[in-house]
Design a protein around this motif. Structure first.
Motif, PDB file in Angstrom:
ATOM      1  N   ARG A  62      -6.366   4.560  34.920  1.00  0.00           N
ATOM      2  CA  ARG A  62      -7.218   5.111  35.994  1.00  0.00           C
ATOM      3  C   ARG A  62      -8.602   5.469  35.467  1.00  0.00           C
ATOM      4  O   ARG A  62      -9.549   5.596  36.242  1.00  0.00           O
ATOM      5  CB  ARG A  62      -6.556   6.321  36.640  1.00  0.00           C
ATOM      6  CG  ARG A  62      -5.270   5.949  37.374  1.00  0.00           C
ATOM      7  CD  ARG A  62      -4.441   7.163  37.682  1.00  0.00           C
ATOM      8  NE  ARG A  62      -5.085   8.028  38.657  1.00  0.00           N
ATOM      9  CZ  ARG A  62      -4.851   7.985  39.959  1.00  0.00           C
ATOM     10  NH1 ARG A  62      -3.992   7.122  40.453  1.00  0.00           N
ATOM     11  NH2 ARG A  62      -5.475   8.813  40.776  1.00  0.00           N
ATOM     12  N   PHE A  63      -8.705   5.661  34.164  1.00  0.00           N
ATOM     13  CA  PHE A  63     -10.037   5.808  33.581  1.00  0.00           C
ATOM     14  C   PHE A  63     -10.622   4.429  33.263  1.00  0.00           C
ATOM     15  O   PHE A  63     -11.778   4.139  33.564  1.00  0.00           O
ATOM     16  CB  PHE A  63     -10.013   6.657  32.308  1.00  0.00           C
ATOM     17  CG  PHE A  63     -11.380   6.763  31.667  1.00  0.00           C
ATOM     18  CD1 PHE A  63     -12.366   7.581  32.207  1.00  0.00           C
ATOM     19  CD2 PHE A  63     -11.710   5.998  30.555  1.00  0.00           C
ATOM     20  CE1 PHE A  63     -13.642   7.637  31.657  1.00  0.00           C
ATOM     21  CE2 PHE A  63     -12.984   6.049  29.988  1.00  0.00           C
ATOM     22  CZ  PHE A  63     -13.950   6.878  30.547  1.00  0.00           C
ATOM     23  N   LEU A  64      -9.787   3.567  32.689  1.00  0.00           N
ATOM     24  CA  LEU A  64     -10.291   2.255  32.254  1.00  0.00           C
ATOM     25  C   LEU A  64     -10.688   1.369  33.429  1.00  0.00           C
ATOM     26  O   LEU A  64     -11.676   0.649  33.365  1.00  0.00           O
ATOM     27  CB  LEU A  64      -9.226   1.548  31.410  1.00  0.00           C
ATOM     28  CG  LEU A  64      -8.865   2.198  30.068  1.00  0.00           C
ATOM     29  CD1 LEU A  64      -7.695   1.466  29.409  1.00  0.00           C
ATOM     30  CD2 LEU A  64     -10.078   2.199  29.124  1.00  0.00           C
ATOM     31  N   HIS A  65      -9.890   1.434  34.500  1.00  0.00           N
ATOM     32  CA  HIS A  65     -10.097   0.466  35.588  1.00  0.00           C
ATOM     33  C   HIS A  65     -10.184   1.105  36.974  1.00  0.00           C
ATOM     34  O   HIS A  65     -10.164   0.395  37.968  1.00  0.00           O
ATOM     35  CB  HIS A  65      -8.933  -0.553  35.613  1.00  0.00           C
ATOM     36  CG  HIS A  65      -8.603  -1.126  34.268  1.00  0.00           C
ATOM     37  ND1 HIS A  65      -9.498  -1.880  33.543  1.00  0.00           N
ATOM     38  CD2 HIS A  65      -7.495  -1.035  33.501  1.00  0.00           C
ATOM     39  CE1 HIS A  65      -8.933  -2.231  32.388  1.00  0.00           C
ATOM     40  NE2 HIS A  65      -7.722  -1.727  32.331  1.00  0.00           N
ATOM     41  N   GLY A  66     -10.215   2.420  37.063  1.00  0.00           N
ATOM     42  CA  GLY A  66     -10.148   3.085  38.371  1.00  0.00           C
ATOM     43  C   GLY A  66     -11.484   3.120  39.111  1.00  0.00           C
ATOM     44  O   GLY A  66     -12.514   2.692  38.591  1.00  0.00           O
ATOM     45  N   SER A  67     -11.430   3.640  40.336  1.00  0.00           N
ATOM     46  CA  SER A  67     -12.654   3.849  41.116  1.00  0.00           C
ATOM     47  C   SER A  67     -13.466   4.952  40.439  1.00  0.00           C
ATOM     48  O   SER A  67     -12.939   5.683  39.599  1.00  0.00           O
ATOM     49  CB  SER A  67     -12.269   4.307  42.527  1.00  0.00           C
ATOM     50  OG  SER A  67     -11.641   5.581  42.442  1.00  0.00           O
ATOM     51  N   PRO A  68     -14.731   5.095  40.799  1.00  0.00           N
ATOM     52  CA  PRO A  68     -15.540   6.162  40.180  1.00  0.00           C
ATOM     53  C   PRO A  68     -14.859   7.531  40.279  1.00  0.00           C
ATOM     54  O   PRO A  68     -14.870   8.306  39.315  1.00  0.00           O
ATOM     55  CB  PRO A  68     -16.842   6.117  40.974  1.00  0.00           C
ATOM     56  CG  PRO A  68     -16.956   4.690  41.426  1.00  0.00           C
ATOM     57  CD  PRO A  68     -15.542   4.234  41.677  1.00  0.00           C
ATOM     58  N   GLU A  69     -14.238   7.790  41.409  1.00  0.00           N
ATOM     59  CA  GLU A  69     -13.594   9.095  41.579  1.00  0.00           C
ATOM     60  C   GLU A  69     -12.361   9.236  40.669  1.00  0.00           C
ATOM     61  O   GLU A  69     -12.144  10.280  40.043  1.00  0.00           O
ATOM     62  CB  GLU A  69     -13.192   9.254  43.047  1.00  0.00           C
ATOM     63  CG  GLU A  69     -12.807  10.665  43.385  1.00  0.00           C
ATOM     64  CD  GLU A  69     -12.196  10.779  44.773  1.00  0.00           C
ATOM     65  OE1 GLU A  69     -12.332   9.829  45.575  1.00  0.00           O
ATOM     66  OE2 GLU A  69     -11.561  11.816  45.024  1.00  0.00           O
ATOM     67  N   ASN A  83     -11.852  12.027  37.719  1.00  0.00           N
ATOM     68  CA  ASN A  83     -10.692  12.939  37.702  1.00  0.00           C
ATOM     69  C   ASN A  83      -9.867  12.755  36.443  1.00  0.00           C
ATOM     70  O   ASN A  83      -9.371  13.722  35.855  1.00  0.00           O
ATOM     71  CB  ASN A  83      -9.806  12.706  38.927  1.00  0.00           C
ATOM     72  CG  ASN A  83     -10.478  13.215  40.188  1.00  0.00           C
ATOM     73  OD1 ASN A  83     -11.372  14.059  40.120  1.00  0.00           O
ATOM     74  ND2 ASN A  83     -10.063  12.693  41.334  1.00  0.00           N
ATOM     75  N   THR A  84      -9.695  11.507  36.018  1.00  0.00           N
ATOM     76  CA  THR A  84      -8.899  11.234  34.826  1.00  0.00           C
ATOM     77  C   THR A  84      -9.605  11.770  33.586  1.00  0.00           C
ATOM     78  O   THR A  84      -8.978  12.375  32.712  1.00  0.00           O
ATOM     79  CB  THR A  84      -8.640   9.720  34.702  1.00  0.00           C
ATOM     80  OG1 THR A  84      -8.058   9.272  35.932  1.00  0.00           O
ATOM     81  CG2 THR A  84      -7.698   9.402  33.565  1.00  0.00           C
ATOM     82  N   ALA A  85     -10.910  11.546  33.529  1.00  0.00           N
ATOM     83  CA  ALA A  85     -11.684  12.059  32.385  1.00  0.00           C
ATOM     84  C   ALA A  85     -11.573  13.579  32.309  1.00  0.00           C
ATOM     85  O   ALA A  85     -11.407  14.152  31.217  1.00  0.00           O
ATOM     86  CB  ALA A  85     -13.146  11.643  32.515  1.00  0.00           C
ATOM     87  N   ARG A  86     -11.630  14.220  33.456  1.00  0.00           N
ATOM     88  CA  ARG A  86     -11.526  15.694  33.469  1.00  0.00           C
ATOM     89  C   ARG A  86     -10.138  16.148  33.020  1.00  0.00           C
ATOM     90  O   ARG A  86      -9.998  17.147  32.317  1.00  0.00           O
ATOM     91  CB  ARG A  86     -11.834  16.239  34.862  1.00  0.00           C
ATOM     92  CG  ARG A  86     -13.324  16.176  35.147  1.00  0.00           C
ATOM     93  CD  ARG A  86     -13.665  16.759  36.488  1.00  0.00           C
ATOM     94  NE  ARG A  86     -15.104  16.798  36.670  1.00  0.00           N
ATOM     95  CZ  ARG A  86     -15.716  16.791  37.856  1.00  0.00           C
ATOM     96  NH1 ARG A  86     -14.998  16.754  38.980  1.00  0.00           N
ATOM     97  NH2 ARG A  86     -17.020  16.830  37.923  1.00  0.00           N
ATOM     98  N   ALA A  87      -9.118  15.403  33.432  1.00  0.00           N
ATOM     99  CA  ALA A  87      -7.748  15.760  33.027  1.00  0.00           C
ATOM    100  C   ALA A  87      -7.579  15.592  31.511  1.00  0.00           C
ATOM    101  O   ALA A  87      -6.924  16.409  30.848  1.00  0.00           O
ATOM    102  CB  ALA A  87      -6.735  14.897  33.776  1.00  0.00           C
ATOM    103  N   ILE A  88      -8.168  14.546  30.966  1.00  0.00           N
ATOM    104  CA  ILE A  88      -8.084  14.306  29.524  1.00  0.00           C
ATOM    105  C   ILE A  88      -8.777  15.441  28.764  1.00  0.00           C
ATOM    106  O   ILE A  88      -8.212  16.032  27.836  1.00  0.00           O
ATOM    107  CB  ILE A  88      -8.702  12.930  29.176  1.00  0.00           C
ATOM    108  CG1 ILE A  88      -7.762  11.817  29.668  1.00  0.00           C
ATOM    109  CG2 ILE A  88      -8.993  12.804  27.677  1.00  0.00           C
ATOM    110  CD1 ILE A  88      -8.334  10.411  29.575  1.00  0.00           C
TER     111      ILE A  88
END
Ligand SMILES: O=C(O)CCC(=O)C(=O)O
Ligand SMILES: [Fe+2]
Length: 334
Positions: free
Chosen positions: A21-28, A32-37
């Motif tokens: 979801r970070f590598l291939h997800g939508s901007p949103e 969100n994934t970056a924040r979770a990481i």
């Protein structure tokens, strides 16, 4: 929800995050994934990543090569022995290294002699680093070892860059902020073998572990474990909690240099490897793991990341050269 918990005990919550979801997800999704990481690194210091970019086939090849490497005769393994902290390459026999939080060499020596870790390892550094060749095992003995381990090294190098991008995005920095700090790949690929061990060894010697408690030194570590178990992570209350293997995931933890770089907003959490859970008879089978220790380029100057301090006085550490820092830490361990 960007994440579920892989571990939740004693106040230690290690999130399980879908990295695709970070590598291939939508901007949103990416945000969100970056924040979770980032949140995982700030709270637990550990995360589990699923749907990551490491090919299952190349991971399997790396584990197969590892098993073949350690199955060699001792003298063959010693022909590619680990030499110095600066080189940090080659084979370490059981008891050679004692990772711990002890700071002086005398303290480390005392512990090493009392209860040596039940493990052996082989470290591979950046191929082509001037003056520090990797001591490769003879090709005849281990077919394709060098080429396939280097391919795996490169996949992991790229994954480090991506995880650092996620941290940058999570921090509200430009995505490529860390790229020029981590592109060289001054990393260490460590194959680990914890030989089979009689259950009574842990009874006779209550302090006996497979790998002593320690934190890692660099930016992040990508940890690939088999399904044996035994990895534990220290909770905020000081208890050690099982970080149970989850098929297909990579355990990723932040190291001391990233904690320092982040002005201690990211945690480098203590972990260890102990007697596995669930007894299977009188002897535990061997455990294999692969730790890919990522570092900022050795030439990098590391000082507090923008946004982790408001005023100069809030900077907790002086700037430091990455390579100097890492060699200093390794020198105390071996
Ligand atoms: O084998 C493991 O699961 C952990 C190894 C580790 O923490 C290390 O080598 O730094
Ligand atoms: Fe570690």
């Amino acid at each position: 929800m960007a994440s579920d918990a892989a571990v939740s005990k004693e106040g230690l919550v290690i999130p399980l995050i879908d990295f695709s979801r970070f590598l291939h997800g939508s901007p949103e999704e990416r945000l969100n994934t970056a924040r979770a990481i980032l949140h995982g690194f700030q709270t637990a210091g550990f995360i589990y990543l699923s749907n990551h970019s490491i090919e299952p086939a190349s991971l399997k090849r790396a584990f197969d090569h590892s098993a073949r490497f350690f199955a060699q005769k001792t003298e063959d393994k010693l022909s590619v022995a680990w030499t110095t902290p600066r080189a940090n390459r080659g084979y370490s026999a059981p008891g050679r290294e004692k990772v711990s939080q002890l700071q002086t060499e005398e303290e480390v020596e005392k512990i090493r002699n009392a209860v040596p870790d039940l493990k052996e390892s082989f470290e591979i550094g950046r191929e082509g680093e001037p003056g520090y060749p990797n001591p490769w095992p003879a090709e005849g003995a281990l077919t394709n070892f060098k080429g396939e381990m280097l391919e795996f090294f490169e996949e992991c190098r790229l994954m480090h860059v991506e995880v650092m991008r996620a941290i940058a995005v999570g921090m509200g920095l430009e995505e490529g902020f860390f790229d020029s700090f981590v592109d060289v790949g001054d990393n260490t690929l460590r194959l680990l073998h914890y030989p089979s061990v009689k259950a009574e060894v842990f009874k006779i010697n209550p302090g006996q572990v497979r790998a002593g408690e320690h934190s890692d030194y660099g930016s992040i570590t990508l940890l690939f474990q088999d399904n044996r178990g035994g990895l534990q992570v220290q909770s905020p209350t000081g208890q050690f909690v099982d970080a149970t293997p989850i098929e297909g995931t990579i355990v990723v933890n932040a190291g001391d240099l990233l904690a320092r770089w982040s002005n201690d907003t990211i945690k480098s959490t203590i972990h260890r490897v102990v007697e596995p859970p669930g007894k299977e008879g009188i002897e535990y089978p061997p455990r294999y793991s692969i730790a890919y220790f990522c570092n900022p380029n050795f030439k990098s100057h590391i000082e507090a990341i923008p946004g982790t301090f408001a005023t100069e006085e809030e900077k907790k550490y002086q700037g430091i050269n990455s390579g100097d820092y890492l060699v200093q830490r390794l020198t105390a361990t071996y």
